[in-house]
Design a protein around this motif. Sequence first.
Motif, PDB file in Angstrom:
ATOM      1  N   GLU A  90       0.823  -1.205   0.000  1.00  0.00           N
ATOM      2  CA  GLU A  90       0.000   0.000   0.000  1.00  0.00           C
ATOM      3  C   GLU A  90       0.860   1.260   0.000  1.00  0.00           C
ATOM      4  OE1 GLU A  90      -3.366   2.135   2.814  1.00  0.00           O
ATOM      5  OE2 GLU A  90      -3.168  -0.044   2.850  1.00  0.00           O
ATOM      6  N   ARG A  91       1.990   1.216   0.704  1.00  0.00           N
ATOM      7  CA  ARG A  91       2.889   2.380   0.730  1.00  0.00           C
ATOM      8  C   ARG A  91       3.593   2.581  -0.603  1.00  0.00           C
ATOM      9  NH1 ARG A  91       4.019   0.131   5.921  1.00  0.00           N
ATOM     10  NH2 ARG A  91       5.955  -0.816   5.149  1.00  0.00           N
ATOM     11  N   LEU A  92       3.814   1.488  -1.331  1.00  0.00           N
ATOM     12  CA  LEU A  92       4.579   1.554  -2.581  1.00  0.00           C
ATOM     13  C   LEU A  92       3.751   2.034  -3.770  1.00  0.00           C
ATOM     14  CD1 LEU A  92       6.753  -1.702  -2.628  1.00  0.00           C
ATOM     15  CD2 LEU A  92       7.593   0.646  -2.583  1.00  0.00           C
ATOM     16  N   VAL A  93       2.538   1.496  -3.915  1.00  0.00           N
ATOM     17  CA  VAL A  93       1.774   1.743  -5.141  1.00  0.00           C
ATOM     18  C   VAL A  93       1.252   3.172  -5.214  1.00  0.00           C
ATOM     19  CG1 VAL A  93       1.111  -0.665  -5.458  1.00  0.00           C
ATOM     20  CG2 VAL A  93      -0.342   0.844  -4.093  1.00  0.00           C
ATOM     21  N   GLU A  94       1.062   3.609  -6.451  1.00  0.00           N
ATOM     22  CA  GLU A  94       0.532   4.947  -6.704  1.00  0.00           C
ATOM     23  C   GLU A  94      -0.596   4.867  -7.715  1.00  0.00           C
ATOM     24  OE1 GLU A  94       3.878   7.185  -8.031  1.00  0.00           O
ATOM     25  OE2 GLU A  94       4.896   7.159  -6.079  1.00  0.00           O
ATOM     26  N   ASP A  95      -1.254   5.988  -7.912  1.00  0.00           N
ATOM     27  CA  ASP A  95      -2.363   6.085  -8.857  1.00  0.00           C
ATOM     28  C   ASP A  95      -1.930   5.596 -10.242  1.00  0.00           C
ATOM     29  OD1 ASP A  95      -4.547   6.718 -10.359  1.00  0.00           O
ATOM     30  OD2 ASP A  95      -4.677   8.804  -9.734  1.00  0.00           O
ATOM     31  N   GLY A  96      -2.671   4.639 -10.798  1.00  0.00           N
ATOM     32  CA  GLY A  96      -2.364   4.132 -12.137  1.00  0.00           C
ATOM     33  C   GLY A  96      -1.524   2.874 -12.167  1.00  0.00           C
ATOM     34  N   ASP A  97      -0.943   2.497 -11.022  1.00  0.00           N
ATOM     35  CA  ASP A  97      -0.143   1.272 -10.985  1.00  0.00           C
ATOM     36  C   ASP A  97      -1.041   0.040 -11.122  1.00  0.00           C
ATOM     37  OD1 ASP A  97       2.136   2.749 -10.656  1.00  0.00           O
ATOM     38  OD2 ASP A  97       2.373   2.337  -8.518  1.00  0.00           O
ATOM     39  N   GLU A 145      -9.144  -2.018   0.085  1.00  0.00           N
ATOM     40  CA  GLU A 145      -8.643  -0.811   0.750  1.00  0.00           C
ATOM     41  C   GLU A 145      -7.566  -0.129  -0.087  1.00  0.00           C
ATOM     42  OE1 GLU A 145      -5.769  -0.474   4.440  1.00  0.00           O
ATOM     43  OE2 GLU A 145      -7.835  -0.759   5.147  1.00  0.00           O
ATOM     44  N   ILE A 146      -6.622  -0.916  -0.613  1.00  0.00           N
ATOM     45  CA  ILE A 146      -5.542  -0.360  -1.430  1.00  0.00           C
ATOM     46  C   ILE A 146      -6.097   0.244  -2.714  1.00  0.00           C
ATOM     47  CG2 ILE A 146      -3.454  -0.940  -2.747  1.00  0.00           C
ATOM     48  CD1 ILE A 146      -2.920  -3.136  -0.625  1.00  0.00           C
ATOM     49  N   LYS A 147      -7.062  -0.445  -3.327  1.00  0.00           N
ATOM     50  CA  LYS A 147      -7.666   0.069  -4.560  1.00  0.00           C
ATOM     51  C   LYS A 147      -8.355   1.412  -4.321  1.00  0.00           C
ATOM     52  CE  LYS A 147      -9.940  -2.557  -7.346  1.00  0.00           C
ATOM     53  NZ  LYS A 147     -10.936  -3.511  -7.872  1.00  0.00           N
ATOM     54  N   GLU A 148      -9.049   1.517  -3.215  1.00  0.00           N
ATOM     55  CA  GLU A 148      -9.782   2.753  -2.918  1.00  0.00           C
ATOM     56  C   GLU A 148      -8.828   3.900  -2.583  1.00  0.00           C
ATOM     57  OE1 GLU A 148     -13.194   4.472   0.142  1.00  0.00           O
ATOM     58  OE2 GLU A 148     -12.664   2.345   0.167  1.00  0.00           O
ATOM     59  N   LYS A 149      -7.813   3.620  -1.768  1.00  0.00           N
ATOM     60  CA  LYS A 149      -6.909   4.678  -1.317  1.00  0.00           C
ATOM     61  C   LYS A 149      -5.917   5.113  -2.390  1.00  0.00           C
ATOM     62  CE  LYS A 149      -6.874   3.659   3.657  1.00  0.00           C
ATOM     63  NZ  LYS A 149      -6.020   3.234   4.803  1.00  0.00           N
ATOM     64  N   LYS A 150      -5.401   4.158  -3.156  1.00  0.00           N
ATOM     65  CA  LYS A 150      -4.301   4.459  -4.078  1.00  0.00           C
ATOM     66  C   LYS A 150      -4.708   4.478  -5.550  1.00  0.00           C
ATOM     67  CE  LYS A 150      -0.912   5.225  -2.227  1.00  0.00           C
ATOM     68  NZ  LYS A 150       0.167   4.554  -1.501  1.00  0.00           N
ATOM     69  N   LYS A 151      -5.946   4.117  -5.847  1.00  0.00           N
ATOM     70  CA  LYS A 151      -6.465   4.159  -7.222  1.00  0.00           C
ATOM     71  C   LYS A 151      -5.639   3.313  -8.196  1.00  0.00           C
ATOM     72  CE  LYS A 151      -9.408   7.054  -5.557  1.00  0.00           C
ATOM     73  NZ  LYS A 151     -10.723   6.518  -5.121  1.00  0.00           N
ATOM     74  N   CYS A 152      -5.144   2.184  -7.700  1.00  0.00           N
ATOM     75  CA  CYS A 152      -4.414   1.268  -8.574  1.00  0.00           C
ATOM     76  C   CYS A 152      -5.345   0.119  -8.969  1.00  0.00           C
ATOM     77  CB  CYS A 152      -3.165   0.731  -7.880  1.00  0.00           C
ATOM     78  SG  CYS A 152      -3.523  -0.211  -6.387  1.00  0.00           S
TER      79      CYS A 152
END
Length: 371
Positions: free
Chosen positions: A72-79, A99-106
């Motif tokens: 979750e800390r690594l990924v960014e939007d679009g990954d 949770e990761i999909k919602e927060k980071k938009k990956c």
Amino acid sequence: MSRIYSIDQQTSGDNHAGAKAPADVSEICRSMGMESFPFPTQKYAIPHGKKEEVLGKVWLLKTCSERWKKLERLVEDGDVVLVQHPLYGTRAALHYIPEIKEKKKCRFVVLIHDLESLRSGISGLYAKSEKTAELSDNELLRHFDMIICHNEHMKACLTSRGFDPERIVCLEIFDYLTQQKMITPRRHENPTLVVAGNLHPGKSGYLYDFFREQEKTGRETKTEMNLYGVNFDRSRADRRMHYMGSFPADILPGKLDGDFGLVWDGPSAETCTGNTGEYLRYNNPHKTSLYLASGLPVLVWKQAAVADFVLAHHAGIAVESLYEADEAIRRITDEEYAALCAGARETGKKLRSGFYFRTAFQTCMDRMHSE
């Protein structure tokens, strides 16, 4: 620039199909420029006693939480994140992936290796929790943006469960990476089948049934079998079953000797039955890839899902019953056999290059980008 992460589950280093298939996918991912995100080898995967069962749950909770939080800390939007299914820690994944999909938009893509809700373990070897299989196959998979399944039969099964067919891509067949030289198959005096894999009677009971039942019923066969793998039960073997040993999965393609590689499963040689036999209606057995990567044509159960691929690529033949094998092989002319070997060889070259996973994953990326 967006990045693609491949979640790679580390293994104990055992050389078997269960480890070979995901390891090959991970290697193909690296060659495609993906960033590896390792999950460590699972501890207490098969607990011996209550103490190990508790230790296993504690280890899963701690390890999965640490790994998913780091991702979750690594990924960014679009990954994009690739997961190979099943991955241990289903409940943790059910919590963290949404949770990761919602927060980071990956986005998340999943490659299915097995659907335990269809197979339910292997008799005599291990059992799978129906509840965990239900969570893993019917709930967790719904959180992925794209699913890579084995074939059209597995896709139809998923679609019947309510999955969106536009978000499912068929792999067609698993790739098989090896540096071994392809064999040059030859026709033996007696039709000879290669059987590679787990030879345990609970997994491959048909082997031990084949010759025994023919003697009971008065059937005659000249068929012989060359066996490669673990858990061979010599006490139940027939003289026409030749155990050739167990070899590392990367080496095995250069060791096979026979007319055809056999794709069969379950307790009966009459037809494929039992949980592992019925599972052939949906899955792509990794041994099919092994045989083709070796340059060896395949003999497969006619109702197996992978029979469609084998016949379409002119890389083998299909039979309803293993008792038909002798006659089916003998009917083939030398010219026809040479053509089947050529079909197996051409397909095998693609498997060795990672062609099928590369193609399926690119299709997933194209569909996601078009939305």
